[in-house]
Design an enzyme around this catalytic site. Structure first.
Site, PDB file in Angstrom:
ATOM      1  N   CYS A  95       0.718  -1.177   0.114  1.00  0.00           N
ATOM      2  CA  CYS A  95       0.029  -0.021  -0.076  1.00  0.00           C
ATOM      3  C   CYS A  95       1.029   1.203   0.189  1.00  0.00           C
ATOM      4  O   CYS A  95       1.360   1.612  -1.132  1.00  0.00           O
ATOM      5  CB  CYS A  95      -1.249  -0.163   1.214  1.00  0.00           C
ATOM      6  SG  CYS A  95      -2.527   1.074   0.601  1.00  0.00           S
ATOM      7  N   HIS A 192      -3.342  -5.702   2.136  1.00  0.00           N
ATOM      8  CA  HIS A 192      -3.019  -5.911   3.833  1.00  0.00           C
ATOM      9  C   HIS A 192      -3.523  -7.279   4.317  1.00  0.00           C
ATOM     10  O   HIS A 192      -3.955  -7.894   3.268  1.00  0.00           O
ATOM     11  CB  HIS A 192      -3.833  -4.790   4.474  1.00  0.00           C
ATOM     12  CG  HIS A 192      -3.485  -3.454   4.251  1.00  0.00           C
ATOM     13  ND1 HIS A 192      -2.073  -3.127   4.631  1.00  0.00           N
ATOM     14  CD2 HIS A 192      -4.009  -2.444   3.682  1.00  0.00           C
ATOM     15  CE1 HIS A 192      -2.328  -1.630   4.208  1.00  0.00           C
ATOM     16  NE2 HIS A 192      -3.231  -1.436   3.675  1.00  0.00           N
TER      17      HIS A 192
HETATM   18  N1  GLN Z   1      -2.059   7.000   2.308  1.00  0.00           N
HETATM   19  C1  GLN Z   1      -2.282   5.997   1.028  1.00  0.00           C
HETATM   20  C2  GLN Z   1      -3.762   6.016   0.205  1.00  0.00           C
HETATM   21  O1  GLN Z   1      -4.655   6.552   0.924  1.00  0.00           O
HETATM   22  C3  GLN Z   1      -1.859   4.638   1.508  1.00  0.00           C
HETATM   23  C4  GLN Z   1      -2.722   3.853   2.609  1.00  0.00           C
HETATM   24  C5  GLN Z   1      -2.338   2.819   3.106  1.00  0.00           C
HETATM   25  O2  GLN Z   1      -1.190   2.478   3.175  1.00  0.00           O
HETATM   26  N2  GLN Z   1      -3.415   1.836   3.447  1.00  0.00           N
HETATM   27  O3  GLN Z   1      -3.520   5.832  -0.981  1.00  0.00           O
END
Ligand code: GLN
Length: 237
Positions: A95, A192
């Site tokens: 992510c 995740h």
């Molecule tokens: N901040 C990034 C987004 O919202 C990654 C979010 C995350 O790692 N869950 O796309």
């Protein structure tokens, strides 16, 4: 493997990139290496410390926009991940960690430079992508379908030098069509869950890349049950 003939796993910036249980990926790699009798050293490197360039596998997790932009700036200034990737170390990123491996990404409305280790860039989507994520993985990697949980505002666009990790069958991933990316031994995903608990064959692929050879088979009854249960919840056969 490192010269001391143990596998060195580096958990990058636990103070910034550790959202949604992604540290579990480190535990899974440690566990699945131990099942094969491979000695492992786990190193957790906070963002105010230099990143060692002699790791075998580098793991980056998710993060909110603020920590993500700070992590990218510190990783670029540090240079250790570039040095590691250039000498063939394995990098696995989730992510926010995945987005910052690309050329650029957006956080809190501002565009930031990424590390440029993957040929991709991220912008923002019309809505946040939250929920189960599944996809058929690039056949060249020889893995069963991917399952995970996604929660991100960004959308990711791949350039010609990055291969999509998977074709989406549920959820959004990069853009609703593809999910994640890989090139050489660098692999990123929006999954995740943590990803490697839900995708044991992916964990083994990273270990194989790191040791440079095949791994002894292990009993996968329980992790496979979890993977199949999550897949059947979103892509009923
Ligand atoms: N901040 C990034 C987004 O919202 C990654 C979010 C995350 O790692 N869950 O796309």
């Amino acid at each position: 493997m490192s010269t001391e003939s143990h596998l060195r796993l580096v958990w990058v910036y636990p103070d910034l990139l550790s959202t949604y249980g992604d540290r579990g990926n480190l535990l899974i790699l440690e566990h699945r290496a131990a099942l094969r009798g491979l000695p492992v050293e786990c190193v957790e490197v906070r963002s105010d410390r230099p990143l060692p360039a002699d790791g075998d596998i580098y793991l980056l997790g998710g993060g909110e926009d603020g920590p993500q932009s700070l992590a990218a700036q510190r990783l670029i200034a540090d240079g250790g991940l570039h040095r590691a990737a250039n000498r063939g170390a394995v990098v696995f990123a989730v992510c926010a960690g995945y987005q910052l491996l690309g050329r650029s990404f957006y956080a809190k409305g501002t565009q930031y430079s990424g590390l440029g280790l993957l040929d991709l860039h991220s912008d923002r989507g019309p809505s946040r992508a939250v929920g189960e994520l599944a996809g058929d993985i690039d056949a060249r990697l020889g893995l069963p379908p991917l399952t995970g949980f996604e929660n991100h505002g960004g959308r990711t666009h791949l350039g010609p030098e990055a291969h999509p990790l998977a074709r989406v069958t549920a959820g959004i991933g990069n853009d609703g069509t593809t999910e994640g990316a890989w090139r050489g031994r660098i692999l990123g995903t929006y999954s995740h869950g943590p990803a490697l608990a839900r995708n044991p064959a992916l964990a083994d692929l990273l270990l194989q890349w790191a040791v440079g050879g095949a791994l002894a088979p292990v009993d996968n009854t329980w992790p496979e049950r979890l993977r199949k249960e999550r897949l059947s919840a979103v892509t009923p056969s």
